[in-house]
Motif scaffolding. Structure first.
Motif, PDB file in Angstrom:
ATOM      1  N   LEU A   1      48.281  36.992  40.301  1.00 22.01           N
ATOM      2  CA  LEU A   1      46.916  36.584  40.645  1.00 22.01           C
ATOM      3  C   LEU A   1      46.011  37.764  40.296  1.00 22.01           C
ATOM      4  CD1 LEU A   1      45.325  34.196  41.898  1.00 22.01           C
ATOM      5  CD2 LEU A   1      45.500  35.376  44.093  1.00 22.01           C
TER       6      LEU A   1
ATOM      7  N   ASN B   1      53.270  34.036  36.627  1.00 23.31           N
ATOM      8  CA  ASN B   1      51.896  33.571  36.505  1.00 23.31           C
ATOM      9  C   ASN B   1      51.640  32.477  37.540  1.00 23.31           C
ATOM     10  OD1 ASN B   1      49.806  34.390  34.535  1.00 23.31           O
ATOM     11  ND2 ASN B   1      49.569  32.183  34.241  1.00 23.31           N
ATOM     12  N   PRO B   2      50.547  32.575  38.314  1.00 17.28           N
ATOM     13  CA  PRO B   2      50.295  31.575  39.360  1.00 17.28           C
ATOM     14  C   PRO B   2      50.085  30.174  38.809  1.00 17.28           C
ATOM     15  CG  PRO B   2      48.998  33.550  39.744  1.00 17.28           C
ATOM     16  CD  PRO B   2      49.586  33.681  38.368  1.00 17.28           C
TER      17      PRO B   2
ATOM     18  N   CYS C   1      48.140  26.420  38.679  1.00 19.22           N
ATOM     19  CA  CYS C   1      46.720  26.109  38.520  1.00 19.22           C
ATOM     20  C   CYS C   1      46.052  25.818  39.863  1.00 19.22           C
ATOM     21  CB  CYS C   1      46.547  24.944  37.558  1.00 19.22           C
ATOM     22  SG  CYS C   1      47.568  23.494  37.919  1.00 19.22           S
TER      23      CYS C   1
ATOM     24  N   THR D   1      45.745  29.004  41.965  1.00 24.68           N
ATOM     25  CA  THR D   1      44.718  29.928  41.486  1.00 24.68           C
ATOM     26  C   THR D   1      43.350  29.544  42.025  1.00 24.68           C
ATOM     27  OG1 THR D   1      45.935  30.474  39.464  1.00 24.68           O
ATOM     28  CG2 THR D   1      43.559  30.819  39.429  1.00 24.68           C
TER      29      THR D   1
ATOM     30  N   CYS E   1      36.455  31.259  37.036  1.00 22.75           N
ATOM     31  CA  CYS E   1      36.570  30.510  38.289  1.00 22.75           C
ATOM     32  C   CYS E   1      35.198  30.594  38.943  1.00 22.75           C
ATOM     33  CB  CYS E   1      37.626  31.125  39.206  1.00 22.75           C
ATOM     34  SG  CYS E   1      37.662  30.384  40.871  1.00 22.75           S
TER      35      CYS E   1
ATOM     36  N   LYS F   1      42.147  29.471  33.145  1.00 18.97           N
ATOM     37  CA  LYS F   1      42.360  30.314  34.321  1.00 18.97           C
ATOM     38  C   LYS F   1      43.580  29.845  35.113  1.00 18.97           C
ATOM     39  CE  LYS F   1      41.213  33.685  37.109  1.00 18.97           C
ATOM     40  NZ  LYS F   1      41.661  35.042  36.741  1.00 18.97           N
ATOM     41  N   GLY F   2      43.891  28.554  35.007  1.00 21.12           N
ATOM     42  CA  GLY F   2      45.039  28.016  35.730  1.00 21.12           C
ATOM     43  C   GLY F   2      46.365  28.162  35.010  1.00 21.12           C
TER      44      GLY F   2
ATOM     45  N   GLN G   1      44.868  33.035  32.348  1.00 23.39           N
ATOM     46  CA  GLN G   1      45.308  34.043  33.311  1.00 23.39           C
ATOM     47  C   GLN G   1      46.540  34.799  32.808  1.00 23.39           C
ATOM     48  OE1 GLN G   1      45.202  34.561  38.029  1.00 23.39           O
ATOM     49  NE2 GLN G   1      46.107  32.640  37.399  1.00 23.39           N
TER      50      GLN G   1
END
Length: 344
Positions: free
Chosen positions: A129, A145-146, A148, A151, A291, A315-316, A320
């Motif tokens: 994150l 990686n988080p 979606c 996030t 975001c 970003k999701g 990211q």
């Protein structure tokens, strides 16, 4: 620096290619799949005339010889089988699946229905994150990686959870996603005639992202109780909106909380906090790594409503992942990611 992408035939892998194709430092060395070895443009015709790269099978040792970073955009349950081999080569690994996100292997097995990765790899994986874990990411070799939904949700909740400003027993998240969040697999529920002019709730109280969100919230505040989290499918291609409802523990006004959010995200170039009375929509972040967050306190009820929107593929997911790769390698975290949202 040279990078390889595994799982390039999915939407996340395709988006990684789009970002990395323009990156000022990272160069795409190879793309890989477990399916047929064909030119990438045959899988994604929009890349015709842009790349001659051919999808190759996966050989961890060979990939590590020629690349510095590998992005795993394979489905959950597949990445877990690839990570051990890559971890032995010393290559930097960024996993976009859910296989490394939960520190408890049995929790992973319960929610994802797959066998977990070895515990030593789970211990090595850093939760990526980006805005809240920068120092650990900068020293990491293995990134989880988080997801979606997590996030959007965690970026929206972090300031008030970390500051202890809300009742930890009552957190309700009403989340909605475009159809690309379900991937490219064929599904009757994703047929045009099923999704168009429709709005559907799914995985009621059973979404696999619940324990991921809960895990991070508990790291910030041990007192946070199990959350209520539900997801809906929007008849759009991309975008997530998480509308979050929490009970404040003190008599705070919207303006004071906006000040807090602006302070917390002052040095976060991809988080944009909206002004009072201004709330984001998914189209306003489409195709970007932003975001956008809006919030409002209902003084009648003492509840805070937080609205957090992201592009689920950027970003999701892929955006990211590249942001984390930038941090891992001492680059400006915005490198290759300064896309203006597509509008309209």
């Amino acid at each position: 620096m040279k990078v390889s992408i595994i799982g390039t035939t999915g939407y996340g892998g395709g988006e990684l290619y789009r970002i990395l194709h323009h990156h000022p430092v990272f160069n795409i060395q190879s793309v890989h799949t477990t399916r047929d070895e064909i030119p990438l443009y045959e899988e994604f015709p929009h890349l015709n005339g842009i790349t001659d790269l051919k999808l190759e099978h996966i050989d961890a040792e060979e990939i590590a010889k020629h690349s510095d970073i590998v992005f795993l955009a394979a489905p959950s349950g597949v990445s877990s089988k690839l990570v051990p081999a890559f971890s032995e080569t010393g290559i930097q690994i960024i996993d976009l699946s859910g296989d490394l996100r939960l520190t408890n292997g049995q929790e992973y097995k319960k929610w994802y229905k797959h066998e977990p990765v070895e515990s030593n790899l789970l211990e090595q994986a850093v939760y990526g994150l980006s805005e809240w874990n920068k120092e650990k990411i900068m020293d990491a070799k293995l990134i989880a990686n988080p997801g979606c939904y997590p996030t959007a949700t965690l970026l929206g909740l972090a300031p008030v959870v970390k500051e202890g400003l809300i009742d930890p027993d009552i957190i309700i998240i009403d989340a909605k996603s475009g159809a690309s969040g379900a991937g490219r697999a064929i599904s009757k529920k994703l047929l045009f005639s099923e999704i168009n002019e429709n709005f559907r709730i799914y995985k009621v109280n059973e979404h696999q992202h619940i324990p991921e969100i809960q895990q991070q919230l508990n790291l910030w505040n041990r007192g946070v109780s199990p959350i209520t989290f539900n997801t809906h499918l929007l008849p759009i291609t991309r975008g997530i909106m998480a509308t979050i409802y929490v009970k404040l523990t003190d008599n705070l006004h919207s303006e004071r909380l906006l000040e807090l959010y602006n302070e917390q995200y002052l040095h976060s170039p991809f988080v944009r906090v909206r002004s009072s009375g201004n709330f984001p929509s998914v189209k306003e972040v489409a195709g970007s790594n932003y975001c956008d967050i809006g919030l409002h306190v209902d003084e009648r009820t003492g509840r805070l409503t937080i609205v957090s929107v992201i592009d689920n593929l950027m970003k999701g997911a892929a955006g990211q992942a590249v942001q984390n790769a930038n941090l891992m390698n001492g680059l400006d975290e915005t490198a290759g990611l300064e896309f203006i949202p597509m509008y309209p």
